[in-house]
Write an enzyme that holds these catalytic residues in place. Structure first.
Site, PDB file in Angstrom:
ATOM      1  N   THR A   1       0.817  -1.218   0.000  1.00  0.00           N
ATOM      2  CA  THR A   1       0.000   0.000   0.000  1.00  0.00           C
ATOM      3  C   THR A   1       0.852   1.270   0.000  1.00  0.00           C
ATOM      4  O   THR A   1       0.333   2.376  -0.094  1.00  0.00           O
ATOM      5  CB  THR A   1      -0.953   0.030   1.218  1.00  0.00           C
ATOM      6  OG1 THR A   1      -0.157  -0.128   2.399  1.00  0.00           O
ATOM      7  CG2 THR A   1      -1.977  -1.077   1.140  1.00  0.00           C
ATOM      8  N   GLY A   2       2.187   1.135   0.093  1.00  0.00           N
ATOM      9  CA  GLY A   2       3.064   2.311   0.023  1.00  0.00           C
ATOM     10  C   GLY A   2       3.187   2.786  -1.420  1.00  0.00           C
ATOM     11  O   GLY A   2       2.729   2.107  -2.341  1.00  0.00           O
TER      12      GLY A   2
ATOM     13  N   LYS B   1      -3.350  -3.002   7.730  1.00  0.00           N
ATOM     14  CA  LYS B   1      -4.237  -2.778   6.585  1.00  0.00           C
ATOM     15  C   LYS B   1      -4.860  -4.072   6.069  1.00  0.00           C
ATOM     16  O   LYS B   1      -5.391  -4.122   4.953  1.00  0.00           O
ATOM     17  CB  LYS B   1      -3.479  -2.077   5.446  1.00  0.00           C
ATOM     18  CG  LYS B   1      -2.858  -0.758   5.866  1.00  0.00           C
ATOM     19  CD  LYS B   1      -3.226   0.374   4.914  1.00  0.00           C
ATOM     20  CE  LYS B   1      -2.847   1.725   5.515  1.00  0.00           C
ATOM     21  NZ  LYS B   1      -2.138   2.579   4.572  1.00  0.00           N
TER      22      LYS B   1
ATOM     23  N   GLU C   1      31.950  -4.228  -9.036  1.00  0.00           N
ATOM     24  CA  GLU C   1      32.402  -2.885  -8.701  1.00  0.00           C
ATOM     25  C   GLU C   1      33.674  -3.009  -7.886  1.00  0.00           C
ATOM     26  O   GLU C   1      33.997  -4.079  -7.391  1.00  0.00           O
ATOM     27  CB  GLU C   1      31.363  -2.191  -7.805  1.00  0.00           C
ATOM     28  CG  GLU C   1      30.160  -1.685  -8.523  1.00  0.00           C
ATOM     29  CD  GLU C   1      29.080  -1.217  -7.552  1.00  0.00           C
ATOM     30  OE1 GLU C   1      29.319  -1.247  -6.328  1.00  0.00           O
ATOM     31  OE2 GLU C   1      28.015  -0.832  -8.026  1.00  0.00           O
TER      32      GLU C   1
ATOM     33  N   HIS D   1      27.035   3.326  -3.572  1.00  0.00           N
ATOM     34  CA  HIS D   1      26.808   2.048  -2.925  1.00  0.00           C
ATOM     35  C   HIS D   1      27.724   1.964  -1.723  1.00  0.00           C
ATOM     36  O   HIS D   1      28.902   2.277  -1.814  1.00  0.00           O
ATOM     37  CB  HIS D   1      27.154   0.886  -3.858  1.00  0.00           C
ATOM     38  CG  HIS D   1      26.213   0.770  -5.016  1.00  0.00           C
ATOM     39  ND1 HIS D   1      26.530   0.086  -6.149  1.00  0.00           N
ATOM     40  CD2 HIS D   1      24.977   1.262  -5.207  1.00  0.00           C
ATOM     41  CE1 HIS D   1      25.515   0.149  -6.984  1.00  0.00           C
ATOM     42  NE2 HIS D   1      24.560   0.866  -6.441  1.00  0.00           N
TER      43      HIS D   1
END
Lengths: 296, 389
Positions: free
Chosen positions: A17-18, A43, A211, A249
């Site tokens: 629901t976000g 909810k 990376e 990151h």
């Protein structure tokens, strides 16, 4: 075929629901992902995504009601570790966490849980996973993908898209593409995913994108040398990154030795991986080495 | 997030770890009074003046001085407070000393090294100890790694007594000091865990002539993702220690790091941003910055990105590289056009947009009549932004 998720995956969206959960949840549905339930504490009983998906208060209830086996976490970072632990405790097999900014300490605790139970966690701080034409979990744009036989594995989100795009432009296609996340502590590392790609009969080539920082790419390269015969293209971002700086990151910090881009590229090359000097060479190199394999 | 030595010592004190104590001064008018206070409170005629900046190598740069008495201390304190301190970590421009710590002086017998940090591979906290304190520990690690002992802590079990005894064995302490040292390690671990630290380094932990173990210097880093649950620690952040460009960028939620080159770049995603810097370099350019604008490349983000990049007067061209996944490229293109118009840009801008609606986007840029150069691939983009230099 594909790895980790497919058309039979029964998916729960945690944080449905976000705003992120609603937006990307809808995109996942539109792609054809088999979303069976949503979870937002407090909810339960509502219906989300245009009144199509039942919302439950917790993962356990959602799993009992729908027999879900997969979950995707779009929960703010302060609550995300608990959301992951909730999914682990409910016995969800595959959990993907998109949330960025989870404290390291929380992830140390999550990791400890994972080691004792059988759940596979992808992420956090990742773009998610897509098994082309079957299931999309997370935020990878579905329309850029075409079905094929290349597996893509990356630490970074947008570099995952970049790799997919180049593979498609070379006339190839993708089996499964995923980002494993750039944080210091992540659920699944490169070797975990490489094992799955290696065992997947419909993945014929693999792209790995790493990376600077950490030793994961080097460990993966050594594993590949011993265990994997599929053609592999590799790229390491961060050749120009100054030492000691954090580049977005949390993981991308050079601390010296084997953690620089150059050192990693050399080790990858020595382990039989076709290493790209720039990011623009990923697609072309894959096409080249696949051709080589077929000509043998 | 980093903090100063005096702040680190405040935290250690709370965790019952013995420290070389003192008081902090931030203006010259308070120096004489504070010196008297330190001498009285800590019963030490001789003193140490210590510059409070984040960079290491303070001693060699002249930022730490031993003073035999109060007259000596007054001279050194006045010299150090306000000086431009240059160390191997500050860069050539140095760092202005805005605070000094005046501490008791100790008679040192031996120096040890203790540190805690995350072992990424084992995904646990590692505690390290060495008898070679006070030295360049990286050199010790390289040349005599056997002199650094490590233990890894299971997060559920916590730190175990056995482990600690095993660890401090490497320090060759007298039997009477073992318990004291064990308590220090245990408290340090609790401190690390409870404060969401990402590094604690005690270098050195000293054994005094009076046979006491005391932390003389301490370095802390904290996990910035966890600061929301440590208001007191967050309040210790010193804005003077943050690069002013980066501070400005953080106001716009942009992740920016200034570098020394002349090609500015604006990219979505950290990985793609690093790869973009790399490809600029491979075409003979030098990246002027790292800038990750994140997922939503709106008009405002692009505009703020331009502002941040252009603060750096070395920038001679700008490369925008956006992979439009969820964000549509035509929207990004419109944002770029609007931002260039509003900011009246004179520096050439090369734009590479890929993903959703990339062709429409290229059309928008080409027809804008502005000095925006559209590129068809990353290679093309890198080449074009180097060519215009």
């Amino acid at each position: 075929m594909s790895i980790l998720v497919n058309k039979d995956s029964r998916v729960i969206i945690q944080g449905i629901t976000g705003s992120e959960g609603t937006f990307h949840g809808q995109q996942m549905l539109d792609y054809g992902t088999n979303v069976v339930a949503g979870v937002t504490p407090g909810k339960g009983g509502l219906k989300a995504l245009d009144n199509t998906i039942d919302v439950y208060n917790n993962v356990k209830d959602a799993k009992i009601a729908t027999n879900a086996n997969t979950s995707i976490v779009f929960v703010p970072p302060r609550f995300a570790a608990n959301a992951i632990i909730e999914a682990i405790n409910a016995g969800i097999e595959t959990v993907v966490c998109i949330s960025e900014g989870i404290p390291v300490k929380d992830m140390i605790e999550v990791k400890n849980k994972l080691d004792n139970l059988k759940t596979t966690l992808i992420g956090p701080n990742c773009p998610g996973i897509i098994s082309v034409d079957e299931c999309k979990l997370g935020i990878i744009p579905g329309f850029i993908c075409k079905k094929g036989s290349i597996g893509i594995l990356s630490k970074s989100g947008t570099l995952t898209y970049e790799a997919i795009d180049q593979i498609i432009k070379e006339g190839l296609g993708v089996s499964t593409a995923l980002g494993i996340g750039g944080d210091q502590i992540i659920g699944s590392d490169m070797i975990d995913i490489l094992k799955l790609f290696n065992d997947d009969p419909e993945t014929n080539g693999i792209v790995i994108i790493g990376e600077i920082g950490g030793t994961m790419e080097v460990d993966a390269a050594r594993w590949i040398k011993e265990n994997c015969d599929k053609p592999i293209v590799g790229f390491i971002a961060g050749q120009t990154a100054p030492p000691g700086r954090r580049m977005g990151h949390a993981g991308a910090i050079v601390s010296g030795g084997d953690e620089t881009a150059e050192a990693k590229m050399n080790i990858l090359e020595n382990c039989g991986i076709k290493v790209c000097k720039t990011v623009a060479e990923i697609g072309g190199n894959m096409k080249k080495i696949l051709k080589g394999v077929h000509n043998e | 997030m980093k903090i100063h030595e005096y702040q680190a010592k405040q935290i250690l004190k709370k965790y019952n770890i013995p420290i070389q104590d003192g008081l902090v001064v931030d203006n010259r008018g308070d120096i004489n009074e504070t010196i008297k206070n330190v001498q009285k409170t800590f019963n030490s005629k001789d003193l140490i003046i210590k510059a409070q900046i984040h960079a290491g190598g303070r001693g060699k740069g002249g930022g730490i001085k031993y003073c035999k008495d109060s007259d000596d201390a007054i001279v050194h304190a006045n010299n150090i407070l306000g000086m431009k301190l240059i160390t191997k970590q500050t860069g050539r421009e140095g760092k202005k000393v805005k605070k000094i710590m005046i501490t008791e002086a100790l008679d040192i017998n031996k120096e040890y090294y203790i540190a805690l940090t995350l072992d990424r591979k084992k995904k646990q906290i590692v505690v390290m100890a060495s008898s070679e304190g006070g030295m360049d520990i990286e050199e010790v690690a390289e040349k005599t790694p056997e002199k650094i002992k490590k233990i890894w802590i299971n997060p559920i079990k916590g730190i175990q007594d056995e482990q600690i005894y095993n660890l401090i064995n490497v320090l060759n302490l007298e039997a009477t000091l073992i318990e004291e040292c064990k308590n220090i390690i245990e408290n340090l671990y609790n401190c690390y865990w409870e404060t969401d630290a990402s590094l604690i380094e005690i270098n050195p932990l000293v054994l005094t002539e009076q046979n006491k173990l005391i932390a003389i210097d301490a370095k802390f880093n904290f996990d910035s993702n966890a600061l929301y649950r440590h208001e007191e620690i967050h309040a210790m952040e010193d804005p003077d220690e943050i690069d002013p460009y980066e501070l400005e960028a953080s106001k716009y939620n942009l992740n920016y790091i200034k570098l020394d080159g002349n090609v500015g770049c604006m990219v979505n995603g950290a990985g793609l941003a690093m790869a973009t810097m790399d490809i600029i370099k491979s075409f003979g350019g030098e990246p002027a910055n790292f800038l990750d604008v994140g997922g939503a490349a709106s008009v405002d983000t692009v505009k703020n990105g331009f502002k941040i990049i252009l603060q750096d007067k070395n920038v001679k061209s700008i490369l925008i590289n956006i992979f439009g996944g969820i964000v549509r490229c035509d929207r990004v293109a419109n944002g770029v056009v609007q931002a260039v118009l509003e900011l009246d840009l004179t520096v050439p801008v090369v734009v590479r947009l890929e993903g959703t609606n990339a062709t429409i986007a290229k059309d928008i840029l080409d027809k804008s009549g502005l000095s925006i150069i559209s590129a068809t691939s990353m290679e093309d983009a890198a080449q074009k932004c180097v060519e215009v230099l």
